[in-house]
Motif scaffolding. Structure first.
Motif, mmCIF file in Angstrom:
data_model
loop_
_atom_site.group_PDB
_atom_site.id
_atom_site.type_symbol
_atom_site.label_atom_id
_atom_site.label_comp_id
_atom_site.label_asym_id
_atom_site.label_seq_id
_atom_site.Cartn_x
_atom_site.Cartn_y
_atom_site.Cartn_z
ATOM 1 N N ARG A 345 49.194 65.492 39.907
ATOM 2 C CA ARG A 345 50.162 64.817 40.786
ATOM 3 C C ARG A 345 49.458 63.846 41.734
ATOM 4 N N TYR A 346 48.365 64.282 42.311
ATOM 5 C CA TYR A 346 47.621 63.391 43.208
ATOM 6 C C TYR A 346 47.070 62.180 42.449
ATOM 7 N N PHE A 347 46.588 62.409 41.224
ATOM 8 C CA PHE A 347 46.097 61.293 40.415
ATOM 9 C C PHE A 347 47.234 60.324 40.080
ATOM 10 N N ALA A 348 48.403 60.863 39.748
ATOM 11 C CA ALA A 348 49.551 60.010 39.452
ATOM 12 C C ALA A 348 50.009 59.233 40.685
ATOM 13 N N PHE A 349 49.833 59.840 41.857
ATOM 14 C CA PHE A 349 50.186 59.144 43.102
ATOM 15 C C PHE A 349 49.372 57.861 43.254
ATOM 16 N N PHE A 350 48.061 57.934 43.033
ATOM 17 C CA PHE A 350 47.212 56.750 43.154
ATOM 18 C C PHE A 350 47.458 55.770 42.007
ATOM 19 N N LEU A 351 47.779 56.283 40.820
ATOM 20 C CA LEU A 351 48.115 55.372 39.715
ATOM 21 C C LEU A 351 49.369 54.566 40.051
ATOM 22 N N ALA A 352 50.415 55.237 40.519
ATOM 23 C CA ALA A 352 51.665 54.547 40.835
ATOM 24 C C ALA A 352 51.498 53.587 41.997
ATOM 25 N N LEU A 353 50.565 53.907 42.890
ATOM 26 C CA LEU A 353 50.385 53.074 44.079
ATOM 27 C C LEU A 353 49.500 51.858 43.820
ATOM 28 N N LEU A 354 48.433 52.023 43.013
ATOM 29 C CA LEU A 354 47.379 51.012 42.958
ATOM 30 C C LEU A 354 47.215 50.328 41.610
ATOM 31 N N THR A 355 47.816 50.814 40.536
ATOM 32 C CA THR A 355 47.556 50.234 39.212
ATOM 33 C C THR A 355 47.899 48.742 39.140
ATOM 34 N N PRO A 356 49.103 48.303 39.542
ATOM 35 C CA PRO A 356 49.371 46.853 39.468
ATOM 36 C C PRO A 356 48.452 46.036 40.369
ATOM 37 N N SER A 357 48.152 46.537 41.577
ATOM 38 C CA SER A 357 47.320 45.761 42.501
ATOM 39 C C SER A 357 45.883 45.655 41.986
ATOM 40 N N VAL A 358 45.361 46.737 41.411
ATOM 41 C CA VAL A 358 44.003 46.675 40.854
ATOM 42 C C VAL A 358 43.955 45.691 39.682
ATOM 43 N N TYR A 359 44.965 45.679 38.823
ATOM 44 C CA TYR A 359 45.012 44.734 37.705
ATOM 45 C C TYR A 359 45.044 43.300 38.216
ATOM 46 N N ILE A 360 45.845 43.063 39.246
ATOM 47 C CA ILE A 360 45.937 41.710 39.805
ATOM 48 C C ILE A 360 44.602 41.298 40.410
ATOM 49 N N ALA A 361 43.970 42.204 41.162
ATOM 50 C CA ALA A 361 42.705 41.864 41.818
ATOM 51 C C ALA A 361 41.610 41.596 40.809
ATOM 52 N N VAL A 362 41.509 42.419 39.773
ATOM 53 C CA VAL A 362 40.430 42.257 38.798
ATOM 54 C C VAL A 362 40.624 40.997 37.966
ATOM 55 N N THR A 363 41.816 40.765 37.486
ATOM 56 C CA THR A 363 42.058 39.583 36.636
ATOM 57 C C THR A 363 42.035 38.279 37.423
ATOM 58 N N THR A 364 42.218 38.339 38.740
ATOM 59 C CA THR A 364 42.276 37.111 39.539
ATOM 60 C C THR A 364 40.942 36.802 40.204
ATOM 61 N N PHE A 365 40.272 37.823 40.759
ATOM 62 C CA PHE A 365 39.069 37.583 41.553
ATOM 63 C C PHE A 365 37.802 38.211 40.972
ATOM 64 N N HIS A 366 37.906 39.266 40.225
ATOM 65 C CA HIS A 366 36.719 40.047 39.852
ATOM 66 C C HIS A 366 36.624 40.210 38.335
ATOM 67 N N GLN A 367 36.661 39.096 37.597
ATOM 68 C CA GLN A 367 36.605 39.190 36.145
ATOM 69 C C GLN A 367 35.257 39.727 35.663
ATOM 70 N N GLU A 368 34.196 39.578 36.488
ATOM 71 C CA GLU A 368 32.870 40.045 36.081
ATOM 72 C C GLU A 368 32.801 41.557 35.973
ATOM 73 N N MET A 369 33.797 42.268 36.516
ATOM 74 C CA MET A 369 33.803 43.726 36.442
ATOM 75 C C MET A 369 34.277 44.225 35.083
ATOM 76 N N LEU A 370 34.882 43.355 34.294
ATOM 77 C CA LEU A 370 35.443 43.761 33.010
ATOM 78 C C LEU A 370 34.407 43.598 31.900
ATOM 79 N N PRO A 371 34.429 44.493 30.905
ATOM 80 C CA PRO A 371 33.587 44.293 29.716
ATOM 81 C C PRO A 371 33.971 42.991 29.007
ATOM 82 N N THR A 372 33.013 42.410 28.307
ATOM 83 C CA THR A 372 33.239 41.092 27.698
ATOM 84 C C THR A 372 34.387 41.132 26.692
ATOM 85 N N GLY A 373 34.410 42.163 25.874
ATOM 86 C CA GLY A 373 35.471 42.249 24.868
ATOM 87 C C GLY A 373 36.846 42.341 25.502
#
Length: 551
Positions: A345-373
């Motif tokens: 439940r606690y893990f799902a709480f952070f998933l529901a809270l942060l998953t879209p924002s983390v995706y937006i942050a990584v794809t917009t500002f921090h592409q170097e954090m993603l594997p090349t593929g």
């Protein structure tokens, strides 16, 4: 000198008619004046006597009818048990809220038969306590309350009680014959469990308090009731375990309820909003549930239950952050399963809270954090998408919120089908049209599913609100914005209190002995003490020894 002309027969008749007409007009004028004086006196009498009952039975019945606008559901009956004028009674009750069969059997027939056959001596007949004698000898009713004011009479009458009045007395009795159509005890719809009791609260206050008393058969379980709402006069009860509850919390609850001055209370949400510690916060500080076992467990811990007539949702205070992630099923399953589900439940709480924002942050500002593929795959998917990630996420999140709300409001037969089919069709069509990427659909779907894991609906709403706040921070500052948002959220949580108890306890302040039922749950034999901040007196609740192998 003028001579008077002799009167003719016609003149004499006209003169007599004129005198008769003047006398008739004078009489009518006096009658009208007397009538106006009588009406004025009666109105003044009604204004002066409208607070207390009159000794005149007829006046009381007429006043009640007039005050209620001659409503068709107000039944009045006037009868005489003996030829003696002193035995003249009046019965008033509300059709639909009163058991009319019991009124007929236990009041009308009993009074008319028992008084007529009773061997009352002259002392009883002439006594001022005649109504008291009738109460003790002729009314086989369990709940009888004396009334002497019209305000109290209306409260009992409109609550379903039967009012009995007697000529010559400025008081009467309210008899407990309440009965109306009730939904009954059914399975809760908002907090279902696989293992555990299937009964839930109903809209009847007395049914709800009885369900709690079935769980806790302790004479120290105290119940106090008061009416709140100038118009609705809603019954609001508080239940607590004397000797276990913190008296300061009980005093604070009573003070907050006494401060409420509102026109109507139609649901426990009114009470929740009026007594909560902080208004401008997305996090709930009052717990609500429709499960009797949850309320009983909270009372045994030292919390106070607030039961409101007309709603199946009972309030529990104080309510801490950890309480909204605990389900009653945690204590019915094995301890290892309970620990796994609670951490999930606690893990799902952070998933529901942060998953879209983390995706937006990584794809917009921090592409170097993603594997090349993965980065190449995301870039290929977003090649034909004309919007930035924040616009994609906002579009999909708002669309899903609309579908979720539509599924709730639509009839049950088609609600779930519309929400599921709508989400699939819109998501697939949006991807094929190049409006959003397929990864964004996966992210939003995972977020939505994770938000349903929360066992309480009001905490899930808090997650939905904060999710948009974190998405804006991620689109503006990237992961740094998410970290700033988390710091602000934790600081805000630390500033909250629920009836004087820190909202994040027992984590902040850290209480070691209360960690046994915080992030994880220890076995029942290890839950030997109640929460320290909620309870200061009867701390130990269990001294069962731990089971040993082979025993």
């Amino acid at each position: 000198m003028k001579t008077r002309k002799p009167k003719t027969l016609k003149d004499v008749l006209n003169e007599k008619q004129t005198k008769k007409l003047e006398a008739h007009q004078q009489a009518q004028s006096e009658k009208s004046s007397n009538s106006q004086d009588f009406e004025q006196q009666q109105n003044e009498s009604e204004r002066s006597d409208q607070t207390t009952l009159s000794a005149d039975l007829t006046y009381n019945l007429k006043y009640v009818k007039k005050a209620l606008g001659n409503s068709s559901d107000i039944v009045t009956r006037e009868f005489q048990a003996r030829r003696n004028e002193k035995f003249k009674f009046g019965i008033i009750y509300t059709d639909g809220l009163t058991d009319s069969a019991s009124v007929q059997e236990f009041i009308l027939e009993t009074l008319m038969v028992s008084i007529r056959n009773a061997q009352l001596d002259e002392k009883d007949l002439s006594s001022d306590n005649l109504l008291e004698v009738i109460k003790t000898e002729s009314l086989p009713v369990g709940e009888i309350k004396e009334i002497s004011e019209f305000k109290t009479l209306f409260l009992h009458l409109l609550s379903g009680d039967t009012i009995i009045l007697m000529n010559g007395f400025q008081k009467g009795y309210a008899l407990g014959f309440r009965k109306w159509v009730d939904r009954g005890v059914q399975e809760p719809s908002s907090q279902t469990v696989v293992r555990g009791p299937k009964e839930g609260f109903s809209e009847n206050l007395r049914t709800n308090t009885a369900l709690i008393r079935r769980k806790i058969k302790d004479p120290n379980l105290w119940l106090e009731t008061k009416q709140i709402g100038k118009r609705t006069q809603t019954d609001v009860s508080i239940m607590y375990l004397k000797g276990v509850v913190n008296d300061k919390i009980v005093k604070e609850v009573k003070e907050r309820l006494n401060r409420i001055n509102i026109d109507a209370i139609l649901e426990s949400g009114y009470i929740e909003e009026l007594i909560q510690d902080e208004t401008y916060t997305p996090f709930p500080t009052v717990y609500n549930t429709e499960r009797p076992d949850v309320v009983a467990a909270g009372i045994l811990e030292g919390r106070v239950a607030i039961v409101v007539d007309g709603t199946p949702f009972v309030l529990l205070v104080p309510a801490l952050f950890v309480h909204f992630f605990q389900a009653s099923e945690d204590y019915y399953q094995r301890v290892d399963i309970s620990i796994l589900i609670r951490l999930l439940r606690y893990f799902a709480f952070f998933l529901a809270l942060l998953t879209p924002s983390v995706y937006i942050a990584v794809t917009t500002f921090h592409q170097e954090m993603l594997p090349t593929g993965l980065l190449i795959s995301l870039a290929a998917q977003r090649e034909g998408v004309p919007f930035p990630a924040i616009v994609e996420a906002m579009m999909m999140e708002i669309t899903f919120e609309i579908l979720r709300e539509a599924g709730v409001r639509m009839p049950r037969a088609v609600g779930s089908a519309i929400s599921i089919v709508g989400a699939l069709v819109i998501g697939q069509a949006a991807v094929e049209a190049g409006v959003v990427s397929a990864t964004m659909v996966i992210v939003v779907s995972l977020t939505a599913i994770s938000s349903f894991v929360a066992p309480t609906f009001n905490m899930a709403i808090s997650i939905r609100i904060l999710r948009f706040f974190f998405m804006i921070l991620a689109a503006t500052f990237g992961l740094f914005g998410i970290i700033i948002g988390l710091i602000i959220m934790v600081l805000h949580l630390n500033s909250l209190r629920s009836f004087g108890i820190p909202y994040l306890s027992p984590s902040a302040p850290f209480i070691l002995q209360d960690q046994k039922d915080n992030l994880i749950r220890l076995p029942h034999w290890a839950l030997i003490t109640r929460p320290r901040l909620l309870n200061q007196k009867d701390i130990v609740r269990d001294d069962t020894p731990s089971p040993k192998p082979g025993n």
